[in-house]
Design an enzyme around this catalytic site. Sequence first.
Site, short mmCIF file in Angstrom:
data_model
loop_
_atom_site.label_atom_id
_atom_site.label_comp_id
_atom_site.label_asym_id
_atom_site.label_seq_id
_atom_site.Cartn_x
_atom_site.Cartn_y
_atom_site.Cartn_z
N HIS A 106 0.91 -1.13 -0.08
CA HIS A 106 0.00 -0.11 0.00
C HIS A 106 0.87 1.27 -0.09
O HIS A 106 0.63 2.22 0.60
CB HIS A 106 -1.04 -0.13 1.42
CG HIS A 106 -2.01 -1.18 1.10
ND1 HIS A 106 -3.22 -0.95 0.37
CD2 HIS A 106 -2.20 -2.30 1.73
CE1 HIS A 106 -3.70 -2.22 0.60
NE2 HIS A 106 -3.04 -3.11 1.26
N ASN A 128 -10.39 -2.93 2.66
CA ASN A 128 -10.39 -2.73 1.17
C ASN A 128 -11.38 -2.65 0.31
O ASN A 128 -12.35 -2.43 0.95
CB ASN A 128 -9.58 -4.10 0.63
CG ASN A 128 -8.20 -4.18 1.10
OD1 ASN A 128 -7.15 -3.51 0.77
ND2 ASN A 128 -7.81 -5.73 1.32
#
EC number: 1.11.1.-
Length: 483
Positions: free
Chosen positions: A54, A127
């Site tokens: 990420h 997510n």
Amino acid sequence: MTQGPLTTEAGAPVADNQNSETAGVGGPVLVQDQLLLEKLAHFNRERIPERVVHARGAGAYGTFTVTRDVSQWTRAKFLSEVGKETETFLRFSTVAGNLGAADAVRDPRGWALKFYTEEGNYDLVGNNTPVFFIKDAIKFPDFIHTQKRDPYTGSQEADNVWDFWGLSPESTHQVTWLFGDRGIPASYRHMNGYGSHTFQWNNEAGEVFWVKYHFKTDQGIKNLTQDEANRLAGEDPDSHQRDLREAIERGDFPSWTVQVQIMPAADAANYRFNPFDLTKVWPHEDYPPIEIGKLELNRNPENIFAEVEQSIFSPAHFVPGIGPSPDKMLQGRLFAYGDAHRYRVGINADHLPVNRPHATEARTHSRDGFLYDGRHKGAKNYEPNSFGGPHQTDRPLWVGSAVTGATGDHAAPSHAEDSDFVQAGTLYRLMSEGEKGRLVENLAGFIAKVSRDDIAERAIDNFRQADGDFGKRLEAAVQALRG
Ligand code: NDP
């Protein structure tokens, strides 16, 4: 920026910011030019370690508003009243790419949401997919190694990706999701968010409920095809970041309708799926989503490094009335996120403006460490003490779970309808004919790149087990490409 003369870091006025100091005209540069040395040294230290996963992201502040009374399920104060508003910060991201990677790629999107509540910060670190590739955190470093750069070639390798997924059949559901149309959202505004894990809610009476969060985009789902994404990634690598910033700048604030699925604690043991398995959803027909709030993003960060790069989120940041479930992935993440930001940003990361509680203050006896700002002044740094100061409440944030049996490397319990393939098959069958075709084409294009037939065959077999038609079409498409 304040007015007045340019200064050094120590505040002394700078006479010349264009020419370094030399011994005579045309002579060598002098060590006594502290401005030069300070500028070069500071520049060398501008980067902090990027997130291992990420790394590439964008964020914005917003407001969460409660639209339904949920006090029968949780005593969390920020959820206690219809109409109540809580400030939030949401960081979106891709997973595999490095810091400068393009946004328009096939990859899950991170959904890291911080609620600045009056009882401390609550982080929901999910997510844009309701499930994940694996169900036990012990596999996470291996999984991510297959997504990132190969140690020899320095590139992502199809062999590594498909070898791991083929040998980890629990990934089949998430991989089906990822290679479907929603695998490349058109922007961060046009996708849903999910808490993904199951969490605990507990009410004033101490009753326990298991909960899953869904954030349904009010902008509508919009995706890019693989070809559109390939073009956009080259033309505008920052497409998602730019889209989000520009929408907020023009007052077109993106919003999401927040829903929860609620499972009474007593249902969990005999539910047809293991409710704590991150590779599974709870079908809506079993636990219908209930609308509880609205999330709107309405303010851009002013400094991306300070507010996005240095923002930290941890699934372990709970508030009273909310807690963890026994989901083994979640349990691993409860440790891993705090550990990552202590390494990446430092032990005082919690005190940066984007990270510290806004609606209350942190009152701890932790002190010192790199970049400690002395906020506690001379207050006692231990507890219990006889000088006042913060003390424990004697009320845990969440309710304990009963456990039995011996410790051991146990797989999570399997419930009546659990299999690694069943929900991947359901997902395939709910897709339109057009999406099924694109899914097969996207998968085949990638699987065809592997160097060994056994890796390709194992990968295809997982989809065959999810749905016979899916497997047949995929096998034919891979064969057509590999010859
Ligand atoms: P439902 O028919 O009640 O719900 C289907 C869900 O699938 C909706 O949430 C829908 O999201 C979502 N969806 C539709 N098209 C796609 C797609 N191409 N890719 C990913 N998600 C899509 O069915 P169930 O609850 O029984 O779930 C069936 C399957 O749907 C599951 O196996 C799972 O793969 C997927 N799914 C389920 C979710 C859940 O929490 N139950 C959440 C998301 C996906 P939307 O309403 O935004 O169109």
